[in-house]
Design a protein around this motif. Structure first.
Motif, mmCIF file in Angstrom:
data_model
loop_
_atom_site.group_PDB
_atom_site.id
_atom_site.type_symbol
_atom_site.label_atom_id
_atom_site.label_comp_id
_atom_site.label_asym_id
_atom_site.label_seq_id
_atom_site.Cartn_x
_atom_site.Cartn_y
_atom_site.Cartn_z
ATOM 1 N N SER A 197 0.832 -1.203 0.000
ATOM 2 C CA SER A 197 0.000 0.000 0.000
ATOM 3 C C SER A 197 0.858 1.241 0.000
ATOM 4 C CB SER A 197 -0.924 0.003 1.219
ATOM 5 O OG SER A 197 -1.749 -1.138 1.226
ATOM 6 N N GLU A 198 0.403 2.245 -0.752
ATOM 7 C CA GLU A 198 1.158 3.496 -0.820
ATOM 8 C C GLU A 198 0.737 4.450 0.278
ATOM 9 O OE1 GLU A 198 0.510 5.967 -4.300
ATOM 10 O OE2 GLU A 198 2.677 6.334 -4.419
ATOM 11 N N ASN A 199 -0.550 4.443 0.636
ATOM 12 C CA ASN A 199 -1.064 5.335 1.664
ATOM 13 C C ASN A 199 -1.908 4.507 2.627
ATOM 14 O OD1 ASN A 199 -0.279 8.106 0.508
ATOM 15 N ND2 ASN A 199 -1.386 7.166 -1.212
ATOM 16 N N ALA A 200 -1.567 4.583 3.898
ATOM 17 C CA ALA A 200 -2.322 3.830 4.897
ATOM 18 C C ALA A 200 -1.897 4.295 6.277
ATOM 19 C CB ALA A 200 -2.102 2.331 4.741
ATOM 20 N N VAL A 201 -2.830 4.214 7.218
ATOM 21 C CA VAL A 201 -2.521 4.519 8.608
ATOM 22 C C VAL A 201 -2.086 3.225 9.284
ATOM 23 C CG1 VAL A 201 -3.450 5.257 10.824
ATOM 24 C CG2 VAL A 201 -4.070 6.499 8.752
ATOM 25 N N LEU A 202 -0.898 3.254 9.893
ATOM 26 C CA LEU A 202 -0.398 2.093 10.617
ATOM 27 C C LEU A 202 -0.961 2.050 12.027
ATOM 28 C CD1 LEU A 202 3.321 2.301 9.448
ATOM 29 C CD2 LEU A 202 1.606 0.664 8.678
ATOM 30 N N ILE A 203 -0.877 3.160 12.743
ATOM 31 C CA ILE A 203 -1.351 3.212 14.119
ATOM 32 C C ILE A 203 -1.689 4.647 14.457
ATOM 33 C CG2 ILE A 203 0.997 3.441 15.038
ATOM 34 C CD1 ILE A 203 0.042 1.861 17.486
ATOM 35 N N ARG A 204 -2.714 4.801 15.283
ATOM 36 C CA ARG A 204 -3.106 6.138 15.735
ATOM 37 C C ARG A 204 -3.513 6.039 17.196
ATOM 38 N NH1 ARG A 204 -4.947 11.137 13.669
ATOM 39 N NH2 ARG A 204 -6.303 12.224 15.168
ATOM 40 N N ILE A 205 -3.051 7.018 17.999
ATOM 41 C CA ILE A 205 -3.353 7.080 19.427
ATOM 42 C C ILE A 205 -4.114 8.375 19.662
ATOM 43 C CG2 ILE A 205 -2.381 6.964 21.740
ATOM 44 C CD1 ILE A 205 0.251 6.002 20.352
ATOM 45 N N ASP A 206 -5.301 8.269 20.279
ATOM 46 C CA ASP A 206 -6.149 9.442 20.507
ATOM 47 C C ASP A 206 -6.414 9.627 21.981
ATOM 48 O OD1 ASP A 206 -6.671 10.699 18.026
ATOM 49 O OD2 ASP A 206 -7.905 8.980 17.439
ATOM 50 N N SER A 207 -6.591 10.905 22.347
ATOM 51 C CA SER A 207 -7.000 11.258 23.702
ATOM 52 C C SER A 207 -8.519 11.153 23.818
ATOM 53 C CB SER A 207 -6.527 12.664 24.030
ATOM 54 O OG SER A 207 -7.056 13.090 25.268
ATOM 55 N N ASN A 208 -8.990 10.996 25.049
ATOM 56 C CA ASN A 208 -10.420 10.877 25.276
ATOM 57 C C ASN A 208 -11.090 12.236 25.334
ATOM 58 O OD1 ASN A 208 -12.904 9.678 25.897
ATOM 59 N ND2 ASN A 208 -12.526 9.900 28.101
ATOM 60 N N THR A 209 -10.463 13.179 26.007
ATOM 61 C CA THR A 209 -11.121 14.464 26.265
ATOM 62 C C THR A 209 -10.399 15.625 25.622
ATOM 63 O OG1 THR A 209 -9.862 14.576 28.329
ATOM 64 C CG2 THR A 209 -12.096 13.686 28.436
ATOM 65 N N PHE A 210 -9.255 15.379 25.005
ATOM 66 C CA PHE A 210 -8.504 16.450 24.380
ATOM 67 C C PHE A 210 -8.147 16.061 22.960
ATOM 68 C CE2 PHE A 210 -7.835 16.775 28.901
ATOM 69 C CZ PHE A 210 -8.066 18.117 29.145
ATOM 70 N N GLY A 211 -7.619 16.997 22.257
ATOM 71 C CA GLY A 211 -7.239 16.741 20.866
ATOM 72 C C GLY A 211 -5.839 16.175 20.723
ATOM 73 N N ASP A 212 -5.216 15.760 21.810
ATOM 74 C CA ASP A 212 -3.869 15.184 21.721
ATOM 75 C C ASP A 212 -3.929 13.888 20.911
ATOM 76 O OD1 ASP A 212 -3.539 17.221 23.476
ATOM 77 O OD2 ASP A 212 -2.705 16.014 25.112
ATOM 78 N N TYR A 213 -2.919 13.676 20.054
ATOM 79 C CA TYR A 213 -2.906 12.463 19.239
ATOM 80 C C TYR A 213 -1.473 12.177 18.781
ATOM 81 C CZ TYR A 213 -1.969 14.822 14.817
ATOM 82 O OH TYR A 213 -1.362 15.524 13.815
ATOM 83 N N ILE A 214 -1.278 10.939 18.386
ATOM 84 C CA ILE A 214 -0.056 10.508 17.693
ATOM 85 C C ILE A 214 -0.510 9.590 16.574
ATOM 86 C CG2 ILE A 214 2.123 9.231 17.821
ATOM 87 C CD1 ILE A 214 2.256 9.917 20.776
ATOM 88 N N GLN A 215 -0.002 9.820 15.378
ATOM 89 C CA GLN A 215 -0.395 9.002 14.238
ATOM 90 C C GLN A 215 0.836 8.652 13.415
ATOM 91 O OE1 GLN A 215 -4.128 9.550 12.032
ATOM 92 N NE2 GLN A 215 -2.866 9.985 10.223
ATOM 93 N N MET A 216 0.930 7.370 13.006
ATOM 94 C CA MET A 216 1.995 6.909 12.111
ATOM 95 C C MET A 216 1.330 6.328 10.886
ATOM 96 S SD MET A 216 4.974 4.038 12.719
ATOM 97 C CE MET A 216 5.684 4.936 14.076
ATOM 98 N N GLU A 217 1.738 6.795 9.713
ATOM 99 C CA GLU A 217 1.086 6.373 8.486
ATOM 100 C C GLU A 217 2.087 6.319 7.346
ATOM 101 O OE1 GLU A 217 -1.688 9.222 6.835
ATOM 102 O OE2 GLU A 217 -0.725 10.835 7.950
#
Length: 1516
Positions: free
Chosen positions: A1149-1169
């Motif tokens: 695949s050329e474009n895909a999200v591998l992993i994403r970490i989201d906060s419950n109450t805030f907009g904090d996130y980490i994404q690897m794609e």
């Protein structure tokens, strides 16, 4: 009648015609010899009887050559040769040699006729019709007398080569060295015994030439003086007379050299082999090298006639005598010496010419090194030089050799020794090397290894234990001599020793070194005698000559000519020895018990180490090398040379003193706490409490005359017994004790007591070393490095009787069984008691017991404490405490985890206090002690980077003091820590015996601690580390052993008295049984050193197993959409400042999200794609989006790749496989906390409406997030993991856990992890480094104050996996362009159509700046998911000009990106700007609550009204 006469005349005419034809045919018959080595022509023997002849014609261009040789054996021979262009006939018919000379310049290439006749006693040589004759001195006999044992032949031009090895068959052996004839011979006729001439038939030949053309005239191809010869095989170069070889004499020969040691020489003696070598022209040339001023180089002669060459007083001395007077010359005369151990070239020429019948002139030329020349001449009776005997480098009796002006043989090296007598030329060194039968080699001559000169075959005793034995003097003789040379740098050693012939016989003979002087010690029956040769110190590394002689009861010894005489008391005294002489030492295991006490080196256990050579016993040279070989002696080498100093490399460890010996070094470890060859092993330590002791006994009384004693001690008490000796039969005593801090030594050997004292204030709790040396009446006492105190004992007695020996405390117990190892009694004690004594003795009980530590008690080379520790001596009884580590450790405990700690009562730190303990660890960091106080007061000790720090605050500010040490303490050895405050204004921190660090409190605002609460030992609670004062750097507890804890006099038993003891604290101390090595973990796993073992952290490898060798679980995503979701418990949402994420995958695949970490109450996130095949990670902690990625490696290639991502605050790193790590360090004020992590999405991104976008299709393995193995949880059905869509565990073979190995397609991942590069375990076990900045190790923030942030929560806030993080070097400079923010929610619409949530609505600009290129603006458009709204609630309008500018920038950026990709491999450090507001529409209502990185309480799981104002959270 007429007819008859006619017939007669006709017959005569016919006969005449036949004769003429025969003569013509024979005159035309000839043969040519090419003259090459081995050429000859063989004919039947000529039999002259007493009236015969032979004749022939010859022509040649060679001035020297053998023409004819006839050998009848038994000294009968004919030799005709050319010498200098003239003919020389030499004949011996058993009545003496006749020499006839004729002609000159016969080497003119013209034909010459020669005839040799024998007419009874007259020998006639006719040369071109001119006769020359001589008469034999006696009656001659017929050559053919029937006595021939073998067939005889006559040779022309030379002899076959087989005669080189058959010299005994020849009457004239030197003929084999004659040069070969090169030329033509014709008209050969023999006339035997007066008969008719006849032409002999050639029987054999070699080197005949058929052609008449001389090819050499066309051009000489031979180089370097080679002689060109024409043969039937072509041109031949004769290189025999040159120093070259090869087909064209173009390769230089390496000359053979011979090494002589004074007893070897070369010789020949022709008196029993045939006729002598007579010559009137001689030349001797040779090269030599020597360090000796005198020696015979060359000799040849016959009784009164001789030629002698020698080196005398460093110059060449030539002596010649041919019966008419002696000629002498010395060269050089300018004062230059030739005994300089360099090569020198000598040429001697003699030319004798006959002036009249009996008179002649002899001219002599001498040349040395081509520089120094001398010429001379003699006249008188003409005499040839007869070389009957020849010697090179010496003779059997050089002193009596005719013409010899030197008395010794040559000692050194020689090469190119060549002797030329007329036409005979011999290379004597080559002949000796090839074992030519003419030359005899006397002794063992070493070839091609020119060595440094030695007097004889030397030996070196390389160890004190090595020795050999030889026969000694015959007891039947009343006289004896001994001579030898030795060389050493050792101060002590037993050179030679011979004991009595029977048990109870007191006779002995010994030569020993004592303190650098040679001592002769002997007893011939009445009493022992010691002669000290004080005139010449002999331990200077130079050669010294010793000569000993005795006659009956008298004798003398000389050292380098200095004489010392001796005489026994009784005239009837004689040596009665056992017949053997030990050289270099003795067999300690057998002979040490019978050694006389007068043999000091033996009592001290000192063998000889050094060279010994040129040993002669009663006139017979002793071959020490052969003796050593036969006896198989170890530690004896066949050389004698001085090597380079060893101590320049400082080989001794732990401050041991290096002492240069003879080609070795020794380490004096007595003043250290270590033993063995380089002071590398910790010495045993004994602890005495005032009543403890050590005891060694043996039943018999013993005596010594020499002692070497040393001991280390440490005490705080001014009085105490160190050691003492007692005797049961005498009043002899030696006492060493402390009194008022001063060392006293008292000695009484029966003639009165002598008291010595040294030092002061030695009870300072430091290690001190005391030394005692006694040699008879001379005593020395020394402490540490101070100058020794020396005294002489009174009276005539010098023998100390010893029954008991005590250390530490004077109390005697009943004697023990006495089978003591002899190693413990080299000094010949019979009893050694150390410590406690039960005998009622006022002299014993007057001493106080010793309280403190002792090490290194050594008595005459016996280390008693070490023997007690290893059990080498059976009857040492110990009550003192023995510690092999150098410290006695009381009540040790082991902190097996960095989370372990113990809580003790508050530290009582008053105006004066002390804290001491011992530690042993392999960990470089950890908190040792901490006690909080009122206000800012606290007390702490910690290890940082292996060094000890004392950190405290008494109210006047925090102070951090480092202990004065040079080496780190995490070396797995015990170390003693002491903090002493003995004065109000001074604190001392000391580690082991190092100089203490002094903390001066003068002028301090506060000097008293105000502590409260508890004393924490080994660490504190996890939640307390961030509350510790900022100058305490420890962020975890201590890992290792602690013992002997002394808290101002309070000695707690930690396990019994601590309350509580948290986690793993064990009793006793057991060190690590394994340590991290480079290959401890596979695939880049990080080796973690535990206290008793090691473990492998595989979190960042995508592998698992004990050594990161096993493949992780593999999940397959697709085809289609699939998602795996991990949810944290709602009531325990973690907030983190650090992330460690690793996963492996394989995809097309050329474009895909591998992993994403989201906060419950805030907009904090980490994404690897994946973005166009490149991996990109983006994160936002409440301020803005930050991207980081690997932009130059496409990962959608169907191969297995491992990606590692780490975050520390706003800083991050990412690494793909083994490629360069990318680093991001945002500048400015940043948030650092990811608040309330709630969801982890694997394989795609879930939108608010539940849609899964950018799904991943492929296989994924080894996913670990902050120690959580999500895929493993999914396999085991963990309730926190939910699987949706097409996600499945990849199939494995039953029971194997390995992928199927059947048919493969593009989705097959069999052995997928094997495509990953396999790494090794780094030292210290660090593979993934997290970037830090600011306050140093453990502080991820620019502002140091952030390191003291007060935390809240429970122990669960801390991620359990133990991750060691270290600083990574800074990356190349990266600059991020600043783009204007977008108002409102950042939505961009084209044509009134807005993209759906999740579509990319912004573009991210990358700016890369490298030193090699100007800054380039690179713009890419990744398809990231929903981002965060960075702005407030405001406007949605968009500046059209900005859109146009962005579009133009995109085009320019694409061009620049292509150029950059082509030119550079630099790493991207740009920034993403992502609109996360489109994730959930509910976030629109929370725009005023935008996450800002504040660390929240875990109880705050609902709405959050805003950030806490009292907590520092911004990264600067």
């Amino acid at each position: 009648m007429a007819v008859h006469l006619s017939r007669i005349f006709s017959l005569v005419e016919t006969q005449c015609l036949v004769f003429v034809l025969w003569s013509i045919l024979h005159s035309c018959s000839s043969f040519n010899l090419d003259g090459r080595p081995g050429s000859y022509a063989k004919f039947p023997a000529w039999e002259p009887c007493l009236n015969g002849s032979f004749s022939f014609d010859f022509k040649t261009d060679s001035p020297n050559a053998l023409l004819v040789y006839l050998d009848h054996g038994r000294f009968k021979f004919f030799e005709l040769k050319m010498v200098g262009g003239s003919l020389r006939l030499r004949v011996n018919l058993a009545e003496g040699t006749v020499i006839v000379r004729a002609g000159e310049k016969l080497d003119d290439s013209e034909w010459h006729k020669v005839e040799v006749r024998q007419d009874n006693e007259r020998t006639i040589l006719i040369m071109d019709g001119v006769p020359h004759s001589r008469t034999a001195p006696g009656k001659v006999t017929d050559l053919s007398d029937g006595s021939k044992e073998v067939e005889v032949f006559m040779f022309f031009g030379g002899l076959p080569k087989e005669y080189d090895n058959q010299l005994l068959r020849l009457a004239l052996p030197s003929v084999v060295f004659e040069p070969r004839f090169r030329g033509s011979i014709r008209n050969l006729f023999f006339r035997d015994c007066g008969g008719e001439p006849h032409r002999p038939e050639m029987r054999d030949s070699f080197g005949l030439r058929s052609m008449d053309v001389d090819l050499c005239e066309r051009g000489n191809p031979c180089l370097n003086g080679g002689v060109c010869l024409t043969t039937d095989d072509g041109l031949f170069c004769d290189c025999a007379k040159t120093d070259y070889k090869g087909e064209r004499c173009d390769i230089e020969k390496v000359p053979s050299d011979a090494t002589f040691f004074g007893a070897q020489f070369l010789s020949y003696n022709l008196s029993s082999r045939g006729d002598v070598l007579d010559s009137n022209q001689d030349q001797v040339s040779l090269d030599f090298r020597t360090k000796q001023p005198d020696g015979l180089l060359f000799y040849t002669g016959n009784k009164k006639d001789y030629l002698t060459i020698a080196i005398r007083d460093g110059v060449i001395l030539l002596t010649i005598n041919l019966g008419s007077g002696s000629y002498e010359a010395m060269v050089p005369k300018e004062g230059t010496r030739l005994d300089d151990n360099r090569w020198h070239h000598v040429v001697i020429k003699r030319d004798a010419r006959e002036l009249t019948r009996d008179k002649g002139l002899c001219s002599i030329d001498i040349e040395v090194d081509g520089i120094y020349r001398e010429s001379g001449s003699t006249t008188g009776r003409y005499t040839l030089l007869s070389s009957k005997v020849l010697y090179v480098a010496g003779s059997p009796d050089t002193n009596t050799l005719p013409g010899s002006k030197v008395r010794t043989n040559f000692k050194g090296c020689m090469r190119k020794v060549r002797y030329k007598a007329d036409s005979v030329e011999m290379d004597l060194t080559e002949m000796a090397r090839s074992q030519h039968p003419l030359l005899k080699v006397n002794g063992e001559v070493i070839y091609d290894k020119c060595q440094e000169l030695a007097e004889s075959r030397p030996i070196t005793f390389t160890t004190p234990e090595s020795y050999l034995t030889i026969p000694t003097w015959d007891n039947a003789s009343d006289r004896g001599t001994l001579a030898f040379q030795f060389q050493t740098a050792e101060q002590n050693g037993l050179l030679m020793y011979s004991t009595g012939a029977s048990a109870g016989n007191a006779d002995f003979f010994a030569l020993e070194l004592v303190d650098g002087y040679l001592n002769l010690v002997l007893n011939q029956g009445s009493e022992p005698i010691r002669i000290i040769c004080r005139g010449t110190p002999v331990s200077d590394g130079k050669p010294h000559n010793v000569y000993f002689e005795y006659a009956n009861n008298r004798g003398y010894v000389t050292v380098d000519g200095q004489k010392e005489v001796f005489a026994s008391v009784s005239r009837v005294d004689r040596f009665d020895l056992d017949g053997s002489l030990s050289i270099g030492g003795i067999n300690r295991h057998v002979e040490s018990e019978t050694l006389p006490r007068e043999l000091w080196s033996g009592m001290l256990g000192e063998g000889y180490v050094g060279c010994l050579l040129d040993m002669v016993l009663d006139g017979n040279k002793i071959d020490l090398v052969t003796a050593a070989q036969i006896q198989g002696v170890a530690g004896v080498a066949e050389y004698c040379q001085v090597m380079e100093p060893h101590c320049l490399s400082h080989p001794c460890m732990h401050k041991g003193v290096c002492v240069e010996g003879w080609n070795r070094f020794t380490c004096d470890c007595r003043a250290t706490g270590f033993i063995d060859s380089v002071c590398q092993t910790a010495a045993a330590t004994l602890q005495f409490d005032g009543t403890q002791f050590v005891k060694v006994t043996q039943p018999e009384e013993s005596q010594t005359e020499a002692e070497d004693i040393s001991m280390r001690f440490r005490t705080m008490h001014p009085n105490g017994l160190l050691f003492m000796t007692t005797s049961d039969v005498t009043t002899d005593r030696m006492e060493l004790y402390l009194e008022n801090g001063i060392i006293y030594l008292g000695i009484d050997v029966g003639s009165g007591k002598k008291l010595l004292s040294v030092g002061h204030m030695l009870n300072d709790d430091r290690w001190h070393t005391v030394y005692i040396k006694r040699r008879g009446h001379d005593v020395e006492l020394k402490i540490d490095v101070l100058r020794p105190v020396a005294e002489k004992l009174p009276g005539t007695e010098n023998s100390l009787s010893i029954k008991a020996f005590f250390i530490g405390y004077p109390s005697v117990s009943k004697s023990l069984p006495a089978d003591i190892s002899r190693r413990a009694t080299h000094f010949d004690f019979r009893r050694v008691d150390i410590g406690h004594v039960l005998q009622d003795d006022n002299n014993l009980n007057k001493f106080d017991g010793f309280i403190g530590s002792m090490q290194q008690f050594i008595f005459n080379d016996n280390l008693f404490f070490e023997m007690a520790r290893t059990g080498q001596i059976e009857n040492i009884q110990l009550t003192a405490r023995l510690s092999s580590e150098g410290y006695v450790v009381a009540d040790p405990v082991t902190f097996k985890s960095v989370d372990a700690f113990a809580v003790l009562p508050k530290l009582q730190a008053h105006e004066k206090f002390s804290v001491s303990f011992q530690l042993k660890t392999t960990d470089s960091d950890g908190l040792l002690l901490f006690n909080a106080g009122k206000g800012n007061d606290f007390f702490a000790m910690e290890l940082t980077a292996g060094f000890l720090y004392y950190v405290y605050n008494m109210g006047g500010g925090t102070q951090r003091i480092r202990a004065n040490i040079n080496e780190k303490l995490n070396d797995n050895r015990w170390h003693e820590i002491r903090l002493l405050r003995t004065e109000t204004y001074k604190q001392m921190l000391r580690v082991d015996d190092n100089t203490p660090t002094v903390d001066d409190l003068s002028g301090a605002k506060a000097i008293h601690f105000d502590l409260q609460d508890h004393l924490y030992l080994g660490g504190v609670k996890k939640t307390m580390y961030h509350t510790l004062p900022k100058k305490i750097e420890a962020r975890h507890g201590y890992l290792g052993c602690i013992g002997s804890l002394d808290l101002n006099g309070y000695l707690p038993n930690i396990l019994r008295e601590a309350n509580p003891v948290h986690e793993a604290v064990g009793d006793g101390c057991q060190g690590p049984t394994s340590q991290c090595l480079n290959d401890s973990c596979s695939n880049g796993g990080r080796c973690v050193q535990q206290w008793t073992t090691i473990s492998c952290d595989c979190d960042m490898t995508s592998y698992n197993g004990p050594k990161c060798e096993q493949e992780s679980l593999v999940y397959k995503f697709g085809p289609g959409t699939g998602l795996l979701t991990f949810s944290h418990p709602h009531d325990n949402l973690p907030s983190t400042t650090r992330e460690n994420l690793a996963l492996g995958f394989r995809t097309l695949s050329e474009n895909a999200v591998l992993i994403r970490i989201d906060s419950n109450t805030f907009g904090d996130y980490i994404q690897m794609e994946l973005v166009k095949g490149n991996v990109v990670a983006s994160y936002n902690m409440g301020t803005r989006d930050y991207p980081i990625g690997e932009m130059f490696e496409k990962l959608n290639d169907g191969k297995y790749h491992v990606v590692r991502f780490t975050r520390s605050g706003p800083n991050s790193t990412i690494q793909v496989d083994d490629h360069m790590m990318q680093v991001k360090t945002p500048r400015g004020q940043q948030a650092h906390t990811f608040n309330n992590q709630a969801f982890v999405f694997v394989g795609g991104q879930r939108l608010q409406n539940g849609t899964i976008v950018k799904p991943f299709q492929g296989t994924m393995a080894g996913l670990v997030l902050n120690g959580i193995k999500i895929l493993d949880l999914a396999k085991h059905g963990d309730e926190r993991v939910r699987v949706e869509g097409n996600v499945s565990l990849y199939a494995k073979d039953k029971g194997t856990g390995q992928p199927h190995k059947g048919k493969k397609d593009k989705d097959d991942i069999s052995d997928m992890q094997s495509t990953m590069g396999v790494g090794t375990t780094p030292l210290n076990g660090v593979t993934d480094d997290i970037i830090f900045s600011g306050a140093g190790p453990g502080c991820p923030y620019d502002d140091e104050e952030d390191c003291t942030v007060l935390g809240s929560g429970t122990d669960d806030d801390i991620i359990k996996p133990n991750v060691i993080i270290k600083t990574t070097p800074p990356p190349p400079t990266t600059t991020t362009s600043k783009k204007p923010g977008k108002p409102g929610n950042g939505k961009v619409c084209k044509g009134g159509v807005c993209p759906e949530p999740g579509e990319m609505s912004q573009q991210t600009d990358f700016f890369l700046s490298t030193p090699e290129s100007p800054k380039e603006d690179i713009t890419i458009k990744p398809t990231l998911g929903t981002g965060k709204n960075k702005g407030n609630n405001g406007g949605s309008g968009l500046n059209i000009g900005l859109i146009v500018g962005i579009a133009v920038s995109v085009l320019v950026a694409v061009v620049i990106l292509c150029i950059a990709l082509y030119k550079f491999r630099s790493r991207d450090e740009g920034t993403y700007k992502v609109d996360e507001s489109q994730n959930f529409t509910t976030l629109d209502g929370k725009k005023g609550q935008q996450g800002n990185g504040t660390l929240l309480s875990h109880s705050d799981t609902g709405k959050r009204g805003g950030k806490k104002k009292d907590v520092k959270e911004w990264y600067v």
